[in-house]
Design a protein around this motif. Structure first.
Motif, PDB file in Angstrom:
ATOM      1  N   ARG A 191       0.831  -1.204   0.000  1.00  0.00           N
ATOM      2  CA  ARG A 191       0.000   0.000   0.000  1.00  0.00           C
ATOM      3  C   ARG A 191       0.866   1.256   0.000  1.00  0.00           C
ATOM      4  NH1 ARG A 191      -2.869  -1.567   3.746  1.00  0.00           N
ATOM      5  NH2 ARG A 191      -4.464  -2.519   2.446  1.00  0.00           N
ATOM      6  N   ARG A 192       1.960   1.219   0.758  1.00  0.00           N
ATOM      7  CA  ARG A 192       2.882   2.358   0.783  1.00  0.00           C
ATOM      8  C   ARG A 192       3.565   2.518  -0.568  1.00  0.00           C
ATOM      9  NH1 ARG A 192       3.782   0.329   6.070  1.00  0.00           N
ATOM     10  NH2 ARG A 192       5.649  -0.800   5.421  1.00  0.00           N
ATOM     11  N   GLY A 199       2.360   1.650  -3.346  1.00  0.00           N
ATOM     12  CA  GLY A 199       1.352   2.078  -4.299  1.00  0.00           C
ATOM     13  C   GLY A 199       1.139   3.578  -4.342  1.00  0.00           C
ATOM     14  N   THR A 200       1.677   4.286  -3.373  1.00  0.00           N
ATOM     15  CA  THR A 200       1.547   5.746  -3.374  1.00  0.00           C
ATOM     16  C   THR A 200       2.629   6.414  -4.212  1.00  0.00           C
ATOM     17  OG1 THR A 200       2.934   6.052  -1.395  1.00  0.00           O
ATOM     18  CG2 THR A 200       0.580   5.649  -1.041  1.00  0.00           C
ATOM     19  N   LEU A 201       3.648   5.653  -4.626  1.00  0.00           N
ATOM     20  CA  LEU A 201       4.747   6.230  -5.397  1.00  0.00           C
ATOM     21  C   LEU A 201       4.322   6.464  -6.842  1.00  0.00           C
ATOM     22  CD1 LEU A 201       7.643   3.935  -4.098  1.00  0.00           C
ATOM     23  CD2 LEU A 201       7.050   6.230  -3.300  1.00  0.00           C
ATOM     24  N   PRO A 202       4.555   7.643  -7.386  1.00  0.00           N
ATOM     25  CA  PRO A 202       4.126   7.931  -8.760  1.00  0.00           C
ATOM     26  C   PRO A 202       4.850   7.087  -9.808  1.00  0.00           C
ATOM     27  CG  PRO A 202       5.472   9.721  -7.893  1.00  0.00           C
ATOM     28  CD  PRO A 202       5.154   8.827  -6.732  1.00  0.00           C
ATOM     29  N   ILE A 220       5.755   3.860  -9.391  1.00  0.00           N
ATOM     30  CA  ILE A 220       5.731   2.470  -8.937  1.00  0.00           C
ATOM     31  C   ILE A 220       5.656   1.471 -10.097  1.00  0.00           C
ATOM     32  CG2 ILE A 220       3.238   2.538  -8.575  1.00  0.00           C
ATOM     33  CD1 ILE A 220       5.889   0.400  -6.728  1.00  0.00           C
ATOM     34  N   ARG A 242      -2.446   2.728  -9.043  1.00  0.00           N
ATOM     35  CA  ARG A 242      -1.296   2.920  -9.944  1.00  0.00           C
ATOM     36  C   ARG A 242      -0.882   1.627 -10.646  1.00  0.00           C
ATOM     37  NH1 ARG A 242       0.141   7.163  -6.126  1.00  0.00           N
ATOM     38  NH2 ARG A 242       0.415   9.107  -7.309  1.00  0.00           N
ATOM     39  N   LYS A 280      -2.948   7.821 -11.404  1.00  0.00           N
ATOM     40  CA  LYS A 280      -2.661   8.415 -10.111  1.00  0.00           C
ATOM     41  C   LYS A 280      -3.915   8.434  -9.240  1.00  0.00           C
ATOM     42  CE  LYS A 280       1.011  11.404 -11.854  1.00  0.00           C
ATOM     43  NZ  LYS A 280       1.520  12.777 -11.988  1.00  0.00           N
TER      44      LYS A 280
END
Length: 210
Positions: free
Chosen positions: A105-106, A108-111, A113, A185, A210
């Motif tokens: 989940r963490r 998945g926040t990276l643009p 990824i 993402r 996004k």
């Protein structure tokens, strides 16, 4: 009395808290009996397992397949209904996926990824699922989608060999618990699995938004 680490052969497996879970679900007396019998069977299976000369397969067997098999088999032998035994194992396995899911989940926040996922996917799959246990065919490796089919699976083979193929879908479900948190993402999709009678386990990871 708390159980010491040295008294718990399951502590580094997919069922690290098996004893307490059994006691909670089935009473102190019954839970302890099932637990100790599960330890006995687990250790017997470890002593006779065929890891196909692969450290990775050794880990899949000793950490995932055999602990779940041993606990499930003893639950059945103790007279627990199959549906209840399966659900017990499912819930305990799912508990072990909470931390990996949180990490995904963490990520998945990276643009970026998907690009990172694409770079790592082939080596990770190649190492984690070696040819000694899996037959994998890549279908797509592009800027928008990663896809491969598993045409054979160690988990299905080993659990079927032990007469408990019904356990395998639980492990298939952990893929969804692991990869769904990457959305939106990266979107994980799968049409079917070997465990449910399909010709292949199809894995698809689409670049999302996004």
């Amino acid at each position: 009395m708390p159980q010491s680490k040295n008294d718990n052969p399951f502590r580094k497996t997919i069922l690290p808290n098996l004893r307490q879970a059994l006691i909670t679900a089935f009473s102190n007396k019954t839970g302890n009996v099932i637990y100790h019998e599960s330890v006995r069977l687990y250790q017997e299976e470890l002593a006779g397992m065929n890891d196909r000369n692969s450290k990775v397969i050794h880990n899949h067997l000793s950490n995932n397949i055999l602990p779940a098999y041993a606990a499930y088999k003893i639950l059945l032998q103790a007279g627990i209904e199959q549906s209840k035994a399966l659900e017990f194992i499912r819930q305990e396995v799912f508990k072990s996926m909470v931390s990996p899911a949180a990490k995904m989940r963490r990520l998945g926040t990276l643009p970026f990824i998907y690009g990172l996922f694409k770079t790592l996917m082939k080596p990770v799959v190649g190492y984690g699922y070696p040819k000694e246990g899996w037959d994998i065919e890549w279908k797509e490796y592009s800027k928008t989608r990663l896809a491969f089919n598993m045409k054979s699976c160690l988990y299905c083979e080993e659990l079927k060999k032990r007469g408990v193929p019904e356990l395998c879908p639980i492990f298939c479900e952990t893929d969804e618990l692991t990869y769904n948190p990457l959305a939106p993402r990266v979107v994980f999709e799968r049409g079917g699995t070997l465990a449910k009678g399909c010709a292949v386990c199809d894995f698809s990871y689409k670049k999302g938004h996004k």
